[in-house]
Design a protein around this motif. Structure first.
Motif, PDB file in Angstrom:
ATOM      1  N   CYS A  77       0.826  -1.215   0.000  1.00  0.00           N
ATOM      2  CA  CYS A  77       0.000   0.000   0.000  1.00  0.00           C
ATOM      3  C   CYS A  77       0.859   1.264   0.000  1.00  0.00           C
ATOM      4  O   CYS A  77       0.630   2.183  -0.779  1.00  0.00           O
ATOM      5  CB  CYS A  77      -0.921   0.014   1.218  1.00  0.00           C
ATOM      6  SG  CYS A  77      -2.093  -1.356   1.255  1.00  0.00           S
ATOM      7  N   HIS A  78       1.846   1.323   0.894  1.00  0.00           N
ATOM      8  CA  HIS A  78       2.619   2.547   1.098  1.00  0.00           C
ATOM      9  C   HIS A  78       3.802   2.690   0.149  1.00  0.00           C
ATOM     10  O   HIS A  78       4.411   3.756   0.089  1.00  0.00           O
ATOM     11  CB  HIS A  78       3.104   2.624   2.551  1.00  0.00           C
ATOM     12  CG  HIS A  78       1.987   2.834   3.517  1.00  0.00           C
ATOM     13  ND1 HIS A  78       1.464   4.075   3.792  1.00  0.00           N
ATOM     14  CD2 HIS A  78       1.280   1.953   4.259  1.00  0.00           C
ATOM     15  CE1 HIS A  78       0.479   3.951   4.669  1.00  0.00           C
ATOM     16  NE2 HIS A  78       0.341   2.671   4.969  1.00  0.00           N
ATOM     17  N   ILE A  88      -1.241  -1.302  -4.776  1.00  0.00           N
ATOM     18  CA  ILE A  88      -2.704  -1.237  -4.670  1.00  0.00           C
ATOM     19  C   ILE A  88      -3.259  -0.016  -5.391  1.00  0.00           C
ATOM     20  O   ILE A  88      -4.383  -0.033  -5.866  1.00  0.00           O
ATOM     21  CB  ILE A  88      -3.179  -1.268  -3.204  1.00  0.00           C
ATOM     22  CG1 ILE A  88      -2.652  -0.069  -2.419  1.00  0.00           C
ATOM     23  CG2 ILE A  88      -2.793  -2.544  -2.519  1.00  0.00           C
ATOM     24  CD1 ILE A  88      -3.738   0.805  -1.920  1.00  0.00           C
ATOM     25  N   MET A 123      -7.276   1.464   6.618  1.00  0.00           N
ATOM     26  CA  MET A 123      -6.257   0.473   6.979  1.00  0.00           C
ATOM     27  C   MET A 123      -6.760  -0.433   8.083  1.00  0.00           C
ATOM     28  O   MET A 123      -7.220   0.032   9.116  1.00  0.00           O
ATOM     29  CB  MET A 123      -4.976   1.163   7.427  1.00  0.00           C
ATOM     30  CG  MET A 123      -3.872   0.187   7.747  1.00  0.00           C
ATOM     31  SD  MET A 123      -2.366   1.057   8.162  1.00  0.00           S
ATOM     32  CE  MET A 123      -1.586  -0.164   9.208  1.00  0.00           C
TER      33      MET A 123
END
Length: 182
Positions: A77-78, A88, A123
């Motif tokens: 994600c990050h 993502i 999250m």
């Protein structure tokens, strides 16, 4: 013998004045392995406030473990640099915030631990997947990522500053095999 007296779980009984078959745990009872009496280590807080300190020394081994765990759990994600551009996003999901935004750079380190433990916004929590010490290692690595993007010369120890301007050691580049023609 066929009808031996017993009480099934959650069954009512007249054997006790409160009518419950299950007996309450003795006050102060802690399940084995779940004492968690170190508030900083298990919650990321001190006296209920987010902590800006780590519960153990941050060593090179801790940062390496944090890097490894970050790449497994956080980078999808990050992104690997913490910019919020993980894979993502390319799949059409909402991008997470960049760790390099001023708002997150000024958050206490306990914030990152708390978010990993309890989740935040879109999250999910990672309490069950990531061990408590690994969550702290990831938080340390996030701080290292933040420093890597916003470091100044003053952040470099005085005895290491001359190395900043020193030329790179000249090494021969590795030879590549000749390209094949089609």
């Amino acid at each position: 013998m066929h009808d031996a007296p017993r009480v099934d779980a959650y069954e009512a009984t007249d054997a006790f004045p409160d009518g419950r078959g299950n007996r309450p745990a003795v006050e102060g009872t802690v399940a084995r392995g779940h004492l968690n009496d170190d508030e900083l280590l298990y919650t990321g807080k001190v006296n209920g406030q987010l902590a800006d300190e780590f519960p153990f020394p941050v060593t090179k081994a801790v940062l390496e473990r944090g890097h490894e765990r970050f790449n497994i759990y956080c980078s999808p994600c990050h992104g690997q640099t913490g910019m919020g551009n993980g894979m993502i996003v390319s799949r059409g999901l909402r991008p997470p915030p960049s760790y390099h935004d001023e708002k997150l750079r000024t958050q206490p380190v306990g914030h990152f631990f708390d978010v990993m433990t309890n989740g935040f916004g879109a999250m999910q929590d990672y309490r069950a997947q990531v061990d408590v010490t690994d969550r702290w290692a990831i938080a340390a690595y996030i701080r290292a990522l933040q420093l890597s993007q916003h470091a100044t010369v003053e952040d470099v120890p005085a005895d290491k500053r001359p190395e900043l301007d020193a030329p790179q050691s000249s090494r021969e580049p590795a030879e590549h095999p000749p390209a094949r023609e089609p």
